[in-house]
Design a protein around this motif. Structure first.
Motif, mmCIF file in Angstrom:
data_model
loop_
_atom_site.group_PDB
_atom_site.id
_atom_site.type_symbol
_atom_site.label_atom_id
_atom_site.label_comp_id
_atom_site.label_asym_id
_atom_site.label_seq_id
_atom_site.Cartn_x
_atom_site.Cartn_y
_atom_site.Cartn_z
ATOM 1 N N CYS A 82 0.531 -1.315 -0.318
ATOM 2 C CA CYS A 82 0.349 -0.517 0.025
ATOM 3 C C CYS A 82 1.024 1.417 0.410
ATOM 4 O O CYS A 82 0.527 2.407 -0.831
ATOM 5 C CB CYS A 82 -0.684 -0.151 1.419
ATOM 6 N N GLN A 83 2.216 1.503 0.501
ATOM 7 C CA GLN A 83 2.993 2.477 0.461
ATOM 8 C C GLN A 83 3.517 2.781 -0.771
ATOM 9 O O GLN A 83 3.931 3.781 -0.828
ATOM 10 C CB GLN A 83 3.666 1.748 1.660
ATOM 11 N N SER A 84 3.568 1.628 -1.394
ATOM 12 C CA SER A 84 4.682 1.690 -2.624
ATOM 13 C C SER A 84 3.816 1.904 -3.520
ATOM 14 O O SER A 84 4.331 1.494 -5.127
ATOM 15 C CB SER A 84 6.264 0.629 -3.040
ATOM 16 N N ASN A 85 2.634 1.343 -3.796
ATOM 17 C CA ASN A 85 2.066 0.531 -5.280
ATOM 18 C C ASN A 85 0.704 1.454 -4.879
ATOM 19 O O ASN A 85 -0.339 0.447 -4.100
ATOM 20 C CB ASN A 85 1.440 -0.660 -5.727
ATOM 21 N N THR A 86 0.546 2.925 -5.199
ATOM 22 C CA THR A 86 -0.858 3.519 -4.206
ATOM 23 C C THR A 86 -2.724 2.895 -4.697
ATOM 24 O O THR A 86 -3.718 3.291 -4.984
ATOM 25 C CB THR A 86 -0.475 4.498 -3.804
ATOM 26 N N GLU A 87 -2.222 2.872 -6.264
ATOM 27 C CA GLU A 87 -3.094 2.301 -7.354
ATOM 28 C C GLU A 87 -3.382 0.466 -7.242
ATOM 29 O O GLU A 87 -4.883 0.362 -7.422
ATOM 30 C CB GLU A 87 -2.843 2.210 -8.934
ATOM 31 N N THR A 88 -2.616 -0.163 -6.032
ATOM 32 C CA THR A 88 -3.192 -1.663 -6.659
ATOM 33 C C THR A 88 -3.701 -1.776 -4.760
ATOM 34 O O THR A 88 -3.790 -0.615 -3.630
ATOM 35 C CB THR A 88 -1.558 -1.942 -6.027
ATOM 36 N N ARG A 89 -4.853 -2.494 -5.152
ATOM 37 C CA ARG A 89 -5.323 -2.854 -4.253
ATOM 38 C C ARG A 89 -5.388 -4.288 -3.322
ATOM 39 O O ARG A 89 -4.945 -5.084 -4.019
ATOM 40 C CB ARG A 89 -7.191 -1.755 -3.705
ATOM 41 N N VAL A 90 -5.699 -4.430 -2.059
ATOM 42 C CA VAL A 90 -5.182 -5.403 -1.663
ATOM 43 C C VAL A 90 -6.647 -6.382 -1.012
ATOM 44 O O VAL A 90 -7.044 -5.293 0.019
ATOM 45 C CB VAL A 90 -3.830 -5.376 -0.144
ATOM 46 N N LEU A 91 -6.825 -8.458 -1.268
ATOM 47 C CA LEU A 91 -7.106 -8.951 -0.641
ATOM 48 C C LEU A 91 -6.360 -9.751 0.235
ATOM 49 O O LEU A 91 -6.199 -10.601 0.030
ATOM 50 C CB LEU A 91 -8.223 -8.733 -1.723
ATOM 51 N N ILE A 92 -7.391 -9.792 1.704
ATOM 52 C CA ILE A 92 -6.577 -11.153 2.404
ATOM 53 C C ILE A 92 -7.320 -11.509 2.577
ATOM 54 O O ILE A 92 -8.389 -11.156 2.349
ATOM 55 C CB ILE A 92 -6.920 -10.396 3.852
ATOM 56 N N LEU A 93 -6.973 -13.081 2.332
ATOM 57 C CA LEU A 93 -7.808 -13.908 1.797
ATOM 58 C C LEU A 93 -7.441 -14.915 2.769
ATOM 59 O O LEU A 93 -6.167 -15.353 2.030
ATOM 60 C CB LEU A 93 -7.995 -14.272 -0.072
#
Length: 226
Positions: A82-93
């Protein structure tokens, strides 16, 4: 020109990187998601290091991330992504159904938290929703939090009704899974102000975690529709 020519109205596939220490899980997810025209799997990672490398290489729309990794936690990876790729979103699975883990995931910047029991269609829908800017919390987590709290609190509706309009709006955004930073941006507030609002919300609702507050909000909303 042939008027019967097809138009290119199909949605762009959501690009994905999968990070999980299990080769079986990675292969299964790749096969499942790769079979859908709505998802494009660009790469995989088996640990934090290889996951971060894949994200840096492909810059996907969504990273599907497990919590338990050999060289660190999914929270560490999530924070760095999230800090280095502001356009990438994260889904915890993950298979971990734990309120504290959900809280940690949200604090790390995750945009969704789902259990691996989810079916394929629902997972694809969730990935697309997250890519579109929404936040997702597994219903089983919300139900579990509510069951733990139900016998120990006053009327949910009474508690939620005690909030001011601004506090209620902050809580509604938190219930969508948004981080403090995202809430601040949407409401035009300083992040510190959002934290202050949350402190007051927690005190009024007699809770200590954002997942508890979100669960109470969801229950109050459901009750208002009946």
């Amino acid at each position: 020109m042939n008027s019967d020519s097809p138009t290119s109205s199909a949605p762009r596939p959501v690009s994905v990187v999968i990070v999980d220490d299990s080769e079986v899980v990675r292969a299964g997810l790749s096969a499942l998601l790769g079979a859908s025209a709505l998802i494009e799997v660009l790469g995989e990672g088996r640990d934090v290091a290889s996951g971060l490398a894949a994200v840096a290489q492909y810059r996907p729309d969504v990273v599907i991330l497990d919590i338990r990794l050999p060289d660190g936690t999914g929270f560490d990876a999530c924070r760095r992504i999230c800090q280095s790729n502001t356009e990438t979103r994260v889904l915890i699975l993950t298979s971990v159904e734990d309120e504290e883990m959900v809280d940690n995931a949200i604090r790390a910047g995750a945009h969704g938290y789902l259990l691996k029991e989810i079916n394929g269609t629902a997972l694809i829908d969730a990935i697309r929703s997250i890519a579109a800017g929404k936040s997702i919390l597994d219903p089983a987590i919300t139900a579990r939090v509510l069951s733990l709290m139900r016998s120990n609190t006053p009327s949910t509706r009474t508690l939620v009704d005690s909030l001011s309009a601004q506090e209620s709006r902050v809580l509604g955004l938190i219930a969508e899974g948004k981080t403090n930073k995202e809430v601040a941006m949407e409401m035009g507030l300083a992040e510190k102000t959002v934290k202050n609002y949350l402190s007051t919300v927690f005190e009024k609702l007699h809770v200590t975690r954002r997942t508890q507050a979100a669960a109470l909000y969801a229950q109050a909303q459901a009750a208002s529709r009946t």
